[in-house]
Design an enzyme around this catalytic site. Structure first.
Site, PDB file in Angstrom:
ATOM      1  N   LYS A 116       0.835  -1.212   0.000  1.00  0.00           N
ATOM      2  CA  LYS A 116       0.000   0.000   0.000  1.00  0.00           C
ATOM      3  C   LYS A 116       0.872   1.266   0.000  1.00  0.00           C
ATOM      4  CE  LYS A 116      -2.661   2.348   3.279  1.00  0.00           C
ATOM      5  NZ  LYS A 116      -3.252   2.256   4.603  1.00  0.00           N
TER       6      LYS A 116
ATOM      7  N   ASP B 242      -7.029   1.534   0.942  1.00  0.00           N
ATOM      8  CA  ASP B 242      -7.063   1.751   2.395  1.00  0.00           C
ATOM      9  C   ASP B 242      -8.466   1.356   2.885  1.00  0.00           C
ATOM     10  OD1 ASP B 242      -8.811   3.764   1.708  1.00  0.00           O
ATOM     11  OD2 ASP B 242      -7.850   5.302   2.921  1.00  0.00           O
TER      12      ASP B 242
END
Ligand code: SF4
Length: 241
Positions: free
Chosen positions: A127, A152
């Site tokens: 991420k 997210d």
């Protein structure tokens, strides 16, 4: 003709992006940074924290720590103190010092641009690597076979609600793969921030404000239309009131 909420995701994704882009024309990352190193540091600090808190901390942090060497030359306790307000400061200090050392040992002190290289840095998972690449290395993103989409908590929840994935909101890896297959590559950096802005303002976790939603006709979880909230269904939660 605009597809309805029950149309396949591949037919709805274009109008969804268009609707969100119109509603959130300025959607972009909320963290402040001016260099790739600052972007990595801010993103590492943002874990379990808020963007507002991270921006408060980095305002002075980035004046004091300009190069990877700077994170290594102060005593560990001093760096811990400087980032304390973002939480998990011991873990984050270890990550910042570890990634600084790695940058100096393997990358001539510069932040690399490919996902394969970025995830070699301590404290940088996929991420974070996606955040750094999409914001600092758009040319790398265009040619990197490992490039991806930032997933997210908001992106995960909205992907489930909008029926863009069939897995639960916690399976970030599979959600990312599903979004990569649906979203045109030139929209990869933008889709995350559009979904994040929508998740923060309208499509709230507990009670989405479906009556105010600009993409309501495209959403299979619309409370306005009396549909079941796919996010709550996938998370095994009772229907909200
Ligand atoms: S209609 Fe409701 S659940 Fe669907 S995206 Fe909009 S706010 Fe979220």
């Amino acid at each position: 003709m605009t597809p309805d909420r029950n149309a396949p995701a591949k037919d709805r994704i274009g109008p969804i992006i268009k609707g969100l882009a119109k509603a959130y024309p300025d959607a972009t990352i909320a963290l402040n940074f001016t260099t790739p190193l600052e972007c990595v540091v801010a993103t590492v600090l943002s874990a379990q924290s808020t963007d507002v808190k991270v921006n408060e901390v980095t305002k002075s942090l980035f004046k004091k720590y300009r190069k990877p060497e700077d994170y290594l030359k102060v005593p560990e306790e001093e760096l811990q103190e400087d980032i304390h307000a973002t939480g998990f400061f011991r873990q984050k200090t270890r990550a910042l010092r570890g990634l600084s050392q790695k940058l100096l040992d393997h990358f001539d002190g510069e932040v690399p641009g490919t996902i394969a290289e970025l995830i070699q840095l301590p404290g940088v998972a996929r991420k974070t690597a996606n955040v750094v690449q999409s914001n600092c290395f758009p040319d790398e993103l265009a040619r990197d076979p490992d490039a991806g989409i930032v997933v997210d908590t908001h992106v995960g929840r909205l992907a489930v609600r909008l029926g863009l994935t069939e897995v639960g909101p916690k399976d970030a890896e599979k959600i990312e793969a599903d979004l990569l297959a649906l979203v045109p590559k030139k929209q990869w950096p933008r889709i995350s921030y559009l979904l994040i802005d929508h998740g923060r303002t309208i499509c709230l976790a507990k009670k989405p404000l479906c009556g105010d939603c600009p993409i309501e006709p495209l959403c299979p979880s619309s409370q306005e239309a009396g549909e079941p909230d796919l996010y709550r269904v996938a998370a095994g939660k009772p229907r909200s009131r």
